[in-house]
Scaffold this active site. Sequence first.
Site, PDB file in Angstrom:
ATOM      1  N   LYS A 103      -4.287 -16.512 -12.348  1.00 22.92           N
ATOM      2  CA  LYS A 103      -5.657 -16.901 -11.983  1.00 22.92           C
ATOM      3  C   LYS A 103      -5.870 -16.609 -10.517  1.00 22.92           C
ATOM      4  O   LYS A 103      -4.914 -16.623  -9.721  1.00 22.92           O
ATOM      5  CB  LYS A 103      -5.873 -18.398 -12.228  1.00 22.92           C
ATOM      6  CG  LYS A 103      -7.322 -18.759 -12.426  1.00 22.92           C
ATOM      7  CD  LYS A 103      -7.775 -18.387 -13.813  1.00 22.92           C
ATOM      8  CE  LYS A 103      -9.246 -18.624 -14.041  1.00 22.92           C
ATOM      9  NZ  LYS A 103      -9.621 -18.379 -15.449  1.00 22.92           N
ATOM     10  N   GLY A 215     -23.212 -26.979 -19.249  1.00 16.40           N
ATOM     11  CA  GLY A 215     -22.921 -25.705 -18.575  1.00 16.40           C
ATOM     12  C   GLY A 215     -23.670 -24.578 -19.249  1.00 16.40           C
ATOM     13  O   GLY A 215     -23.557 -24.395 -20.465  1.00 16.40           O
ATOM     14  N   GLY A 217     -23.835 -21.067 -18.158  1.00 19.03           N
ATOM     15  CA  GLY A 217     -23.546 -19.763 -17.559  1.00 19.03           C
ATOM     16  C   GLY A 217     -23.190 -18.788 -18.666  1.00 19.03           C
ATOM     17  O   GLY A 217     -23.743 -18.866 -19.771  1.00 19.03           O
ATOM     18  N   ASN A 218     -22.224 -17.922 -18.403  1.00 18.73           N
ATOM     19  CA  ASN A 218     -21.838 -16.919 -19.395  1.00 18.73           C
ATOM     20  C   ASN A 218     -21.478 -17.566 -20.735  1.00 18.73           C
ATOM     21  O   ASN A 218     -22.070 -17.267 -21.774  1.00 18.73           O
ATOM     22  CB  ASN A 218     -20.660 -16.092 -18.840  1.00 18.73           C
ATOM     23  CG  ASN A 218     -20.150 -15.074 -19.847  1.00 18.73           C
ATOM     24  OD1 ASN A 218     -19.773 -15.426 -20.971  1.00 18.73           O
ATOM     25  ND2 ASN A 218     -20.144 -13.823 -19.473  1.00 18.73           N
ATOM     26  N   GLY A 220     -21.802 -20.762 -21.859  1.00 12.19           N
ATOM     27  CA  GLY A 220     -22.809 -21.663 -22.421  1.00 12.19           C
ATOM     28  C   GLY A 220     -24.007 -20.926 -22.995  1.00 12.19           C
ATOM     29  O   GLY A 220     -24.523 -21.284 -24.067  1.00 12.19           O
TER      30      GLY A 220
END
Length: 431
Positions: A103, A215, A217-218, A220
């Site tokens: 990460k 959420g 974003g991408n 959600g």
Amino acid sequence: MASLFENTLKRVWEAAKHLDLNPTVLEKLKLALEMTHARLSIRMDDGSIKSFPAWRCRYDDSRGPTKGGIRFHHQVTVDEVEALALMMTIKCALMDLPLGGAKGGVKVDPRGLSNTELERLARAFIRALAHVIGPDRDIPAPDVGTNETTMAWMTDEYSTIVGKKTPEVITGKPVALGGSLGRDDATARGAYYIMRYKADAPGLKHGAQVVAIQGFGNAGQHIAKLLAADGCRIVAVSDSKGAVYAPAGLNIGELLAAKLDGGSVTSMAGSPGVTLISGDALLAVECEILVLAALENMVHKGNAGSIKAGVIVELANGPITPEADEILEAMNIVILPHILANAGGVTVSFYELVQNRQGEQWTLDEVHARLKTTMEKQADAVWAHAQDKNITLRTAAYLLRSRGLPQLWRRFLRTEVRPPALHLQRHPAQR
Ligand code: NAD
């Protein structure tokens, strides 16, 4: 409160109790293989210089080159990066991918930077960490605050440094630059396939239709589109600014439009039937399925008890603390654990890697068919294991990882040296 890394290790330890594991295996899993700290100094549009801390953690490379997203967020910490890298290690193993876990993170609020400043930051990340990443070593991807454009800048910078086009160093690229069709909604689609495939499993409430999503974003947005197209009623949605609630159902097209150009779902408040509520109030709305698609530790012992949903789908990494897990288990809420539920993203990232290496472009139907088969197969394995041992889906998902580990670790423990430089092994599916 325990740190995210401590919580993640705790889950590995919990799962390990159900296995007769050599303690040395767990001892090795306590620490990341490699954590690189960097300072990214970039020129801002006004001519000044600003510095941002950055990290890349390669947690474990027993299975192959490490893989994991790069997060741009103002609250990223070294602890979070290490925890997310451990989660990636377990996720790749659970999905039987020939990859380890990693990460990256940059402590920055990307919303406060212009597009040109963001490009300089993305390129600076690669210049600082080019010695760590590489197609046979460590392969980044997008995460919170980064997207396909960020990946395009990063791939271009890496290619410039090594002097040749190297699309396989990063996944999540735009399709025109070597990205895979179907990568954009792969995370949500993977969860969606499992939800539909396992709709009849005990506790999953066949025909459940009322959904709340934390959420937007991408992950959600894509799950909202897939579930709404399937006839679900999305009654509440939140982002970092707040939440909106409409018992009769929100209009997904309007929500998506509200998010354009950095907007918020909260701008929908005041539309007929739509009210503004707090982020925590979203957890407590009447619904059948709660999708967590924001950040980690969002459900904790302080708010878990208010949840009304019978099923929780973890699209975000580590959105529920271990204390909250115990509360939800006592409430008989079924949780689709993130290392399985959101693994569609890394699975299609792996497909992207394979296509880059083979010089191929798979059709969207081909990507979807492969993803569906993989998600259903791994879901079957997790469910069977949970039933067999009478444990939660989460513990079963962590356990499945451990199954292949002892042989791998035994090999390395015999010599007590790091494995030699790893090259991407051919996945069984390619043979
Ligand atoms: P994103 O940046 O596109 O979206 C994150 C969303 O969460 C945004 O809408 C943001 O406003 C919202 N948010 C932030 N703080 C919030 C809060 N306190 N309350 C409610 N909403 C809040 O990121 P993403 O790519 O959608 O990732 C979301 C989660 O899914 C992360 O945990 C990420 O690691 C995980 N994930 C993403 C992918 C992927 O392919 N995108 C793959 C695997 C896992």
